[in-house]
Design a protein around this motif. Structure first.
Motif, mmCIF file in Angstrom:
data_model
loop_
_atom_site.group_PDB
_atom_site.id
_atom_site.type_symbol
_atom_site.label_atom_id
_atom_site.label_comp_id
_atom_site.label_asym_id
_atom_site.label_seq_id
_atom_site.Cartn_x
_atom_site.Cartn_y
_atom_site.Cartn_z
ATOM 1 N N LYS A 46 -13.190 -4.436 -11.343
ATOM 2 C CA LYS A 46 -13.734 -3.094 -11.200
ATOM 3 C C LYS A 46 -14.505 -2.542 -12.331
ATOM 4 N N CYS B 108 -6.748 -5.651 -1.247
ATOM 5 C CA CYS B 108 -5.996 -4.995 -2.123
ATOM 6 C C CYS B 108 -6.419 -3.396 -2.168
ATOM 7 N N TRP B 109 -7.841 -3.118 -2.260
ATOM 8 C CA TRP B 109 -8.224 -1.929 -2.135
ATOM 9 C C TRP B 109 -8.450 -1.245 -1.041
ATOM 10 N N CYS C 247 -10.333 -8.830 -3.172
ATOM 11 C CA CYS C 247 -10.426 -7.540 -3.714
ATOM 12 C C CYS C 247 -10.081 -6.446 -2.441
ATOM 13 N N GLN D 124 -13.533 0.751 1.334
ATOM 14 C CA GLN D 124 -14.298 1.210 0.441
ATOM 15 C C GLN D 124 -15.803 0.643 0.390
ATOM 16 N N HIS E 179 0.695 -1.333 0.077
ATOM 17 C CA HIS E 179 -0.210 0.191 -0.034
ATOM 18 C C HIS E 179 0.754 1.300 -0.051
#
Length: 318
Positions: A80, A117-118, A114, A121, A61
């Motif tokens: 995405k 990693c993101w 997912c 959100q 990150h």
């Protein structure tokens, strides 16, 4: 007995964008059983590529845009772009009251892959979903199996374990939000996670008030005995690591040395659950106003985490 219902096929050494899109199409079309299997395949693909990426760059990150230069970036961008499919998985497979256990597990696994990693959100911005994750994460956690325990005997038991594991992982990400962390410390989450951590590290659900990070007594002998599974990593632990009463259980030591070394997906799942527990404790007590207002004695008593386990939760590759 396999988490996806049957054994996942080996992933190809190299992937092109069309192969990635084809797998996404399989998640969105066809009979439900095949769609769920494809979701497990896609989640496994993300997990593998993210592990390879972290092994190369270290802190994943520090520069999130760097992923776009690797296969993991192509995979994440592909899903995405499929916003409607992503929303269907969240709404119909995870949040819906009519969702089956198989749908929930496949959906939660893909979502966690997912969001690892993101990070924080959508859909973790939805309070109703986070409440569900909290309920699924805590239910029966104090008595849940740990690394080295016998495997589940039925597919139902395996799926229930997986549902709890992935819920803990997602909850750990959600607790980066201070409001969620404030609410979490007033729920059974902290006590349930501490009970599980004690069982995983000490091999005992009972304690005479001692610290989880303090003197490890003969209860650790039980944990060491049970932690002799069939993993390559466990056999790599030195005799001192496996037998010394002041050391962690052998599988826990092995997991730190080689997180990818478990051939058994059950032990992989239980390692993920342990990491999820540590993350939930770290973030619920670290991000909440209530925890930061505690006195030093309250912060350091037997319900807190050993420093190395906290560090491992924050940076499993470190």
């Amino acid at each position: 007995m396999h988490l996806a219902g049957r054994q996942l096929p080996p992933l190809p050494p190299a992937l092109d964008i069309e192969a990635i899109r084809q797998l996404l199409r399989q998640i969105g079309e066809g009979i439900l059983e095949d769609r769920l299997f494809a979701a497990h395949q896609f989640a496994h693909l993300i997990e593998r590529e993210e592990a390879k990426y972290r092994a190369l760059v270290g802190d994943p990150h520090f520069n999130p845009n760097l992923r776009s230069h690797y296969t993991i970036g192509k995979v994440l961008n592909a899903i995405k772009d499929q916003e409607e499919l992503y929303d269907t998985i969240v709404d119909s497979w995870i949040s819906s009251r009519g969702a089956t256990l198989e749908q929930q597990v496949a959906g939660l696994r893909l979502l966690l892959a997912c969001l690892d990693c993101w990070l924080f959100q959508y859909p973790l911005t939805e309070e109703a979903l986070v409440e569900k994750l909290g309920h699924w994460a805590v239910a029966g956690l104090d008595k849940a199996p740990v690394l080295g325990d016998e495997p589940p005997t039925t597919s139902q038991e395996l799926l229930e374990e997986a549902k709890q594991t992935y819920s803990l992982g997602l909850l750990g990400i959600a607790l980066a939000n201070e409001e969620y962390a404030d609410e979490a410390v007033q729920t059974p989450l902290v006590s349930a996670c501490c009970a599980y951590l004690q069982q995983a590290v000490l091999g005992s659900n009972s304690s005479s008030g001692g610290s989880v990070g303090g003197n490890i007594s003969s209860s650790n002998q039980t944990a060491t005995t049970r932690s002799t599974g069939n993993s390559k990593a466990a056999s790599a632990a030195t005799p001192g690591q496996q037998q010394d009463g002041q050391q962690l259980p052998a599988l826990l030591v092995a997991a730190a040395q080689d997180p990818e070394g478990f051939e058994d997906e059950i032990q992989q799942l239980r390692l993920k659950r342990l990491i999820g527990v540590v993350r939930c404790l770290t973030r619920s007590t670290g991000n909440s106003k209530a925890a930061s207002a505690a006195t030093p004695g309250q912060q350091q008593d037997g319900q807190q985490l050993p420093a190395l386990l906290v560090a491992a939760a924050q940076d499993p590759e470190g």
